[in-house]
Design a protein around this motif. Structure first.
Motif, PDB file in Angstrom:
ATOM      1  N   GLU A 152       0.838  -1.211   0.000  1.00 21.23           N
ATOM      2  CA  GLU A 152       0.000   0.000   0.000  1.00 21.23           C
ATOM      3  C   GLU A 152       0.865   1.250   0.000  1.00 21.23           C
ATOM      4  OE1 GLU A 152      -3.714   1.960   2.519  1.00 21.23           O
ATOM      5  OE2 GLU A 152      -2.946  -0.030   3.073  1.00 21.23           O
ATOM      6  N   VAL A 153       1.959   1.239   0.777  1.00 23.49           N
ATOM      7  CA  VAL A 153       2.892   2.383   0.804  1.00 23.49           C
ATOM      8  C   VAL A 153       3.529   2.552  -0.564  1.00 23.49           C
ATOM      9  CG1 VAL A 153       5.052   3.236   1.783  1.00 23.49           C
ATOM     10  CG2 VAL A 153       3.327   2.227   3.287  1.00 23.49           C
ATOM     11  N   GLN A 154       3.940   1.442  -1.166  1.00 23.86           N
ATOM     12  CA  GLN A 154       4.549   1.504  -2.504  1.00 23.86           C
ATOM     13  C   GLN A 154       3.604   2.164  -3.510  1.00 23.86           C
ATOM     14  OE1 GLN A 154       6.007  -2.312  -3.857  1.00 23.86           O
ATOM     15  NE2 GLN A 154       6.738  -2.868  -1.819  1.00 23.86           N
ATOM     16  N   GLN A 155       2.332   1.763  -3.453  1.00 21.80           N
ATOM     17  CA  GLN A 155       1.341   2.294  -4.394  1.00 21.80           C
ATOM     18  C   GLN A 155       1.150   3.793  -4.208  1.00 21.80           C
ATOM     19  OE1 GLN A 155       0.119   0.136  -6.676  1.00 21.80           O
ATOM     20  NE2 GLN A 155      -0.820   1.851  -7.744  1.00 21.80           N
ATOM     21  N   ILE A 156       1.120   4.236  -2.947  1.00 21.12           N
ATOM     22  CA  ILE A 156       0.940   5.674  -2.657  1.00 21.12           C
ATOM     23  C   ILE A 156       2.105   6.472  -3.208  1.00 21.12           C
ATOM     24  CG2 ILE A 156       0.824   7.392  -0.809  1.00 21.12           C
ATOM     25  CD1 ILE A 156      -0.645   5.240   0.872  1.00 21.12           C
ATOM     26  N   LEU A 157       3.316   5.987  -2.990  1.00 22.92           N
ATOM     27  CA  LEU A 157       4.506   6.732  -3.423  1.00 22.92           C
ATOM     28  C   LEU A 157       4.681   6.718  -4.939  1.00 22.92           C
ATOM     29  CD1 LEU A 157       7.041   5.699  -0.644  1.00 22.92           C
ATOM     30  CD2 LEU A 157       5.771   7.840  -0.854  1.00 22.92           C
ATOM     31  N   LYS A 158       4.047   5.739  -5.617  1.00 18.53           N
ATOM     32  CA  LYS A 158       4.123   5.709  -7.085  1.00 18.53           C
ATOM     33  C   LYS A 158       3.117   6.648  -7.741  1.00 18.53           C
ATOM     34  CE  LYS A 158       5.791   0.935  -7.562  1.00 18.53           C
ATOM     35  NZ  LYS A 158       5.422  -0.442  -7.983  1.00 18.53           N
ATOM     36  N   ASP A 159       2.143   7.111  -6.961  1.00 19.21           N
ATOM     37  CA  ASP A 159       1.076   7.974  -7.488  1.00 19.21           C
ATOM     38  C   ASP A 159       1.639   9.371  -7.745  1.00 19.21           C
ATOM     39  OD1 ASP A 159      -1.121   9.521  -7.997  1.00 19.21           O
ATOM     40  OD2 ASP A 159      -2.318   8.781  -6.322  1.00 19.21           O
ATOM     41  N   PRO A 160       1.688   9.833  -9.029  1.00 14.34           N
ATOM     42  CA  PRO A 160       2.268  11.159  -9.340  1.00 14.34           C
ATOM     43  C   PRO A 160       1.569  12.285  -8.581  1.00 14.34           C
ATOM     44  CG  PRO A 160       1.896   9.891 -11.348  1.00 14.34           C
ATOM     45  CD  PRO A 160       1.233   9.146 -10.249  1.00 14.34           C
ATOM     46  N   ALA A 161       0.260  12.179  -8.413  1.00 14.87           N
ATOM     47  CA  ALA A 161      -0.483  13.245  -7.718  1.00 14.87           C
ATOM     48  C   ALA A 161      -0.045  13.321  -6.249  1.00 14.87           C
ATOM     49  CB  ALA A 161      -1.986  12.982  -7.807  1.00 14.87           C
ATOM     50  N   MET A 162       0.144  12.152  -5.623  1.00 10.46           N
ATOM     51  CA  MET A 162       0.571  12.150  -4.226  1.00 10.46           C
ATOM     52  C   MET A 162       1.996  12.681  -4.080  1.00 10.46           C
ATOM     53  SD  MET A 162      -1.616  11.438  -1.941  1.00 10.46           S
ATOM     54  CE  MET A 162      -0.438  11.297  -0.600  1.00 10.46           C
ATOM     55  N   ARG A 163       2.825  12.404  -5.048  1.00  8.00           N
ATOM     56  CA  ARG A 163       4.207  12.917  -4.981  1.00  8.00           C
ATOM     57  C   ARG A 163       4.227  14.436  -5.056  1.00  8.00           C
ATOM     58  NH1 ARG A 163       7.668   9.171  -9.020  1.00  8.00           N
ATOM     59  NH2 ARG A 163       9.338  10.571  -8.338  1.00  8.00           N
ATOM     60  N   LEU A 164       3.350  15.002  -5.880  1.00  9.96           N
ATOM     61  CA  LEU A 164       3.245  16.472  -5.948  1.00  9.96           C
ATOM     62  C   LEU A 164       2.765  17.040  -4.618  1.00  9.96           C
ATOM     63  CD1 LEU A 164       1.683  16.998  -9.499  1.00  9.96           C
ATOM     64  CD2 LEU A 164       3.943  17.768  -8.738  1.00  9.96           C
TER      65      LEU A 164
END
Length: 483
Positions: free
Chosen positions: A434-446
């Motif tokens: 789940e953490v991996q998926q969040i950090l891969k999300d471009p919107a979340m990285r912004l």
């Protein structure tokens, strides 16, 4: 029983009693609570089909297949809905698709056979006139002629046996008409007339039993079915009719809440003719028996005795035998969170962390304010080298009691682990999909970049529930910190 299961049972009961609108309402309410439950859509599809609402039945059947593409019943529902809409080729295709997943499925095989027959009849009726013949033009004033009614057979041309069967069937058909109108008294009268003419036909006993079942006279229903089975066996009746009578006896015992007898008769019906419907009824009544036995076994006083025996053994360090007594105590009083907590402590001592964690989750589920459950969970997670999750468990405990010494110490030790070994924290966190998926999300990285440069931005992002959940997950994992 959960609210969803209660609503499903309510819908099943209404459907069995032909109260289609009530069944649809119950299934719809259950779907609102559990929108990914393919069985609920399947049941509502059946209810819509019985109510003649085949378009809605088809939509629910397709949703059933979408949620569980390998479940044969979804294709059976789809085939039935298409058949109701006279979409015979589509119905045939649905049954055939289902048979790819279960080639021996009786419902799908029967459904496809019936559709083949219907399709042939449909094509025969609608076969066009050959091209080399000009069809006669109908006169405008002519009205289409009614198809001729088949001539009534002459009784004098029949043998005595044929005459008896014919007259008995006429009485039964009249009874069926009254049965459909729920005029059960008249239905009974004509079924009994049919039986007087031909006492060797199990069908008439089955029909009489069906009336008594509708009238909730279950004892009489059972008697009629038993007579019918006896007559049927003497006259070599179709095994499907025997199975139908046995299943109806099972249904009667189920209504009388004699689930063990119901189980016996469903099993007998299965031995005569296996169908998915009887198999489902058998599974449901077996679950009922287990639930009744579980409830009958509950005894809080004996649970307390077993707990005390477990406590004494725990103090002596005999954790394996302590677990046996705590397990018996849980069987006697399954809603007491303290019992799961005590057993979790034993599992922790034996380093059986996975079992201990399950018990902690159970006691928290039973009582979300049970602080000991969160503390034990935190200790187990620390033992499993999952400091970030352990910290979150201690945080929950501190929300309940900010001054609890065990929770304070546990949270402090987790914080020190984060501070002393940030690389280990990152490694543990990145092992979580789940953490991996969040950090891969471009919107979340912004969003994370913005939060780093503009700390006040976090307040705005936390207003969005979806983003707030992801931020809280990263906080719990130790990936980010908010000061």
């Amino acid at each position: 029983m959960s609210k969803v299961n209660e609503l499903k049972e309510k819908g099943n009961k209404a459907l069995n009693e032909d109260h289609f609108d009530e069944a649809i309402a119950a299934y719809t309410e259950a779907i609102a609570l559990d929108g990914n439950n393919h069985v609920l859509y399947s049941n509502r599809s059946a209810a819509y089909a019985k109510a003649g609402k085949f378009e809605l039945a088809l939509a629910d059947a397709e949703k059933t297949i979408e949620l569980n593409p390998t479940w044969p019943k979804g294709y059976s529902r789809k085939g039935s809905a298409h058949a109701g809409l006279n979409n015979f080729p589509e119905a045939f295709e649905a049954y055939s698709e289902g048979l790819k997943h279960d080639p021996q499925n009786a419902m799908l095989l029967q459904g496809r056979q019936e559709i083949q027959t219907a399709l042939i009849n449909y094509m025969t009726r609608n076969m066009s006139t050959p091209m080399d013949i000009d069809p006669p033009k109908p006169k405008e004033e002519q009205k289409p002629k009614e198809p001729p009614k088949p001539a009534e057979p002459k009784l004098e041309d029949m043998s005595e046996e044929e005459r008896k069967k014919y007259l008995a069937k006429k009485e039964k058909d009249t009874g069926n008409g009254y049965y459909k109108k729920k005029d059960f008294e008249n239905a009974l009268k004509y079924y009994h007339k049919a039986l007087e003419i031909d006492p060797t036909d199990i069908t008439f006993y089955n029909n009489i039993a069906a009336v008594y079942f509708e009238q909730k006279n279950y004892d009489e229903c059972i008697k009629q079915c038993e007579k019918g089975i006896e007559v049927g066996r003497e006259n070599r009746a179709d095994f499907k009719l025997i199975a139908k009578a046995l299943s109806r006896i099972g249904n009667s015992y189920r209504k009388l809440e004699d689930y063990k007898q119901a189980k016996i008769y469903y099993e007998k019906a299965m031995s005569e003719h296996r169908t998915p419907e009887i198999k489902t009824l058998l599974s449901e009544v077996e679950a009922k028996i287990k639930e009744v036995e579980r409830r009958a076994y509950i005894d809080p006083a004996k649970a307390e005795e077993e707990k005390e025996l477990g406590n004494e053994l725990f103090k002596k360090g005999d954790y394996s035998n302590a677990i046996k007594h705590y397990t018996e105590a849980i069987s006697r009083n399954p809603d007491d969170p303290k019992l799961y907590s005590n057993r979790a402590a034993c599992y922790t001592k034996l380093a059986a962390f996975d079992l201990g964690l399950k018990d902690c989750e159970m006691c928290i589920k039973l009582d979300s304010k049970f602080i000991k459950g969160y503390i034990r969970k935190g200790k187990i997670l620390q033992g499993m080298q999952q400091a970030t999750k352990a910290s979150a468990a201690y945080q929950k405990a501190l929300e309940i009691d900010p001054s609890n010494a065990e929770a304070v110490e546990g949270y402090r030790s987790c914080s020190m682990a984060f501070h002393n070994n940030p690389q280990e924290v990152w490694k543990n966190a990145m092992a979580d999909p789940e953490v991996q998926q969040i950090l891969k999300d471009p919107a979340m990285r912004l969003i994370l970049d913005q939060m780093q440069n503009e700390p006040n931005a976090v307040k705005e992002h936390l207003k969005n529930p979806a983003i707030a959940d992801k931020i809280m997950k990263l906080l719990e994992s130790g990936i980010i910190q908010i000061h």
